[in-house]
Design an enzyme around this catalytic site. Structure first.
Site, PDB file in Angstrom:
ATOM      1  CE1 TYR A 156      39.611  27.654  50.091  1.00  0.00           C
ATOM      2  CE2 TYR A 156      39.952  28.855  52.401  1.00  0.00           C
ATOM      3  CZ  TYR A 156      39.803  28.974  50.726  1.00  0.00           C
ATOM      4  OH  TYR A 156      39.985  30.207  50.085  1.00  0.00           O
ATOM      5  CE  LYS A 160      42.805  28.771  48.868  1.00  0.00           C
ATOM      6  NZ  LYS A 160      43.156  29.192  47.585  1.00  0.00           N
TER       7      LYS A 160
HETATM    8  P1  NAP Z   1      34.075  31.872  43.709  1.00  0.00           P
HETATM    9  O1  NAP Z   1      33.468  33.061  43.630  1.00  0.00           O
HETATM   10  O2  NAP Z   1      33.550  30.679  44.441  1.00  0.00           O
HETATM   11  O3  NAP Z   1      34.731  31.452  42.377  1.00  0.00           O
HETATM   12  C1  NAP Z   1      35.627  30.235  42.392  1.00  0.00           C
HETATM   13  C2  NAP Z   1      35.990  30.164  40.889  1.00  0.00           C
HETATM   14  O4  NAP Z   1      37.016  29.039  40.813  1.00  0.00           O
HETATM   15  C3  NAP Z   1      34.861  29.974  39.845  1.00  0.00           C
HETATM   16  O5  NAP Z   1      35.259  31.085  38.652  1.00  0.00           O
HETATM   17  C4  NAP Z   1      35.014  28.598  39.486  1.00  0.00           C
HETATM   18  O6  NAP Z   1      35.015  28.284  38.020  1.00  0.00           O
HETATM   19  C5  NAP Z   1      36.579  28.297  39.686  1.00  0.00           C
HETATM   20  N1  NAP Z   1      36.690  26.900  39.603  1.00  0.00           N
HETATM   21  C6  NAP Z   1      36.274  26.179  40.804  1.00  0.00           C
HETATM   22  N2  NAP Z   1      36.773  24.811  40.670  1.00  0.00           N
HETATM   23  C7  NAP Z   1      37.529  24.682  39.328  1.00  0.00           C
HETATM   24  C8  NAP Z   1      38.310  23.674  38.473  1.00  0.00           C
HETATM   25  N3  NAP Z   1      38.265  22.514  38.873  1.00  0.00           N
HETATM   26  N4  NAP Z   1      38.787  24.233  37.482  1.00  0.00           N
HETATM   27  C9  NAP Z   1      38.672  25.615  37.132  1.00  0.00           C
HETATM   28  N5  NAP Z   1      38.286  26.366  37.694  1.00  0.00           N
HETATM   29  C10 NAP Z   1      37.515  26.058  39.038  1.00  0.00           C
HETATM   30  O7  NAP Z   1      35.343  32.213  44.708  1.00  0.00           O
HETATM   31  P2  NAP Z   1      36.286  33.476  45.050  1.00  0.00           P
HETATM   32  O8  NAP Z   1      35.953  33.909  46.340  1.00  0.00           O
HETATM   33  O9  NAP Z   1      36.399  34.365  43.744  1.00  0.00           O
HETATM   34  O10 NAP Z   1      37.764  32.592  45.199  1.00  0.00           O
HETATM   35  C11 NAP Z   1      38.942  32.969  44.188  1.00  0.00           C
HETATM   36  C12 NAP Z   1      40.164  32.296  44.988  1.00  0.00           C
HETATM   37  O11 NAP Z   1      40.273  33.145  45.943  1.00  0.00           O
HETATM   38  C13 NAP Z   1      40.025  30.943  45.685  1.00  0.00           C
HETATM   39  O12 NAP Z   1      41.459  30.253  45.409  1.00  0.00           O
HETATM   40  C14 NAP Z   1      39.739  31.297  47.127  1.00  0.00           C
HETATM   41  O13 NAP Z   1      40.100  30.148  47.681  1.00  0.00           O
HETATM   42  C15 NAP Z   1      40.523  32.464  47.300  1.00  0.00           C
HETATM   43  N6  NAP Z   1      39.883  33.225  48.471  1.00  0.00           N
HETATM   44  C16 NAP Z   1      38.563  33.503  48.602  1.00  0.00           C
HETATM   45  C17 NAP Z   1      38.257  34.186  49.828  1.00  0.00           C
HETATM   46  C18 NAP Z   1      36.811  34.726  50.097  1.00  0.00           C
HETATM   47  O14 NAP Z   1      36.512  35.216  50.861  1.00  0.00           O
HETATM   48  N7  NAP Z   1      36.038  34.975  48.915  1.00  0.00           N
HETATM   49  C19 NAP Z   1      39.282  34.458  50.811  1.00  0.00           C
HETATM   50  C20 NAP Z   1      40.333  34.182  50.698  1.00  0.00           C
HETATM   51  C21 NAP Z   1      40.944  33.341  49.627  1.00  0.00           C
HETATM   52  P3  NAP Z   1      33.508  27.978  37.298  1.00  0.00           P
HETATM   53  O15 NAP Z   1      32.427  29.025  38.010  1.00  0.00           O
HETATM   54  O16 NAP Z   1      33.542  28.449  36.020  1.00  0.00           O
HETATM   55  O17 NAP Z   1      33.285  26.422  37.535  1.00  0.00           O
END
Ligand code: NAP
Length: 248
Positions: A156, A160
């Protein structure tokens, strides 16, 4: 008139978490919204229904961003729906955590496929339209982990860190074409991605975060909204942290 009236935003992985809040934010700013989902069909359609009730034009389109042909099909369908894509938010992301010695090639490839090749696939398909229009915003969802590394997240963190380097490179390449490219780097945000993190780790994160808590998806979306807007016209190649001061 709202700031993004007449613009169209494609948000990958928009049915849940940060992507969902971003869809609301950009819709509220007046953009037409393309909600990409992979598995969460019901949530994507429910989100589009809510946006439509608010007067936002919205379509939900299924695609696995890691697969080039499906990513291209997504962009084609989105363009057919709204004519052009002006704002791209490469948000879809996954984690598959293991300490490096136990990390299989399979989960290495899986995380790179979604988090790094996904943005390649989508951006490759969207960018020619932005070049033609002479205006565009590409916003990549990075992470504090791409700036610091994190135990158990070699895959991961590599994606990033990679997306940050991709952002800076693409920003240099397309700046003269009216397109800005930036990354937003959240800290720990309350979404499905972090819901299974043990309480002890969450307490530790809060203790090393000056603002003393995890962030909310809408706090990330608000920053995306600014970066997407015409107000951010002199901002490109940057990594904008939204981490409560955890890393500075
Ligand atoms: P999340 O709630 O787990 O949601 C992940 C999303 O990614 C879901 O909508 C999922 O879609 C989609 N996804 C996964 N695999 C996919 C694929 N192959 N094709 C299309 N869509 C796909 O995650 P989140 O926390 O909102 O994270 C969103 C972004 O922010 C990510 O890039 C993550 O790395 C980044 N981020 C998150 C955090 C945190 O603490 N949460 C921190 C830093 C960065 P489906 O449900 O439709 O499958």
């Amino acid at each position: 008139m709202a700031e993004l009236t007449g613009k169209t935003a494609l948000i990958t992985g928009a049915a849940r978490g940060i992507g969902r809040s971003t869809a609301f934010e950009l819709g509220e700013l007046g953009a037409n919204v393309v909600v990409n989902y992979q598995q969460s069909k019901e949530a994507a359609e429910e989100l589009c229904g809510q946006l439509t009730k608010k007067g936002v034009k919205c379509v939900a389109i299924k695609a696995d961003v890691s697969r080039e042909e499906l990513a291209e099909k997504l962009v084609k369908e989105a363009t057919e729906a709204f004519g052009a894509i002006d704002i791209l938010v490469n948000n879809a992301g996954i984690t598959r955590d293991r300490s490096f010695l136990k990390m299989s090639r399979e989960i290495w490839d899986e995380v790179l496929g979604v988090n790094l090749t996904g943005p390649f696939n989508i951006t490759h398909a969207v960018l020619p339209g932005m070049v033609q229009a002479g205006w565009g915003r590409v916003i990549n969802m990075a992470s504090v982990v791409g700036q610091t590394g994190n135990f158990g997240q070699a895959n991961y963190a590599a994606t990033k860190g990679g997306i940050i380097a991709f952002t800076m490179t693409l920003a240099r390449e397309v700046a003269r074409k009216g397109i800005t490219v930036n990354a937003v780097a959240p800290g720990y945000i309350e979404t499905d991605m972090t819901k299974d993190v043990p309480d002890s780790v969450k307490e530790h994160v809060a203790s090393i975060t000056p603002l003393g808590r995890m962030g909310k998806p809408e706090e990330v979306a608000a920053v995306v909204g600014f970066v997407a807007s015409p107000k951010s016209s002199y901002l490109t190649g940057q990594v904008i942290p939204v981490n409560g001061g955890m890393y500075m």
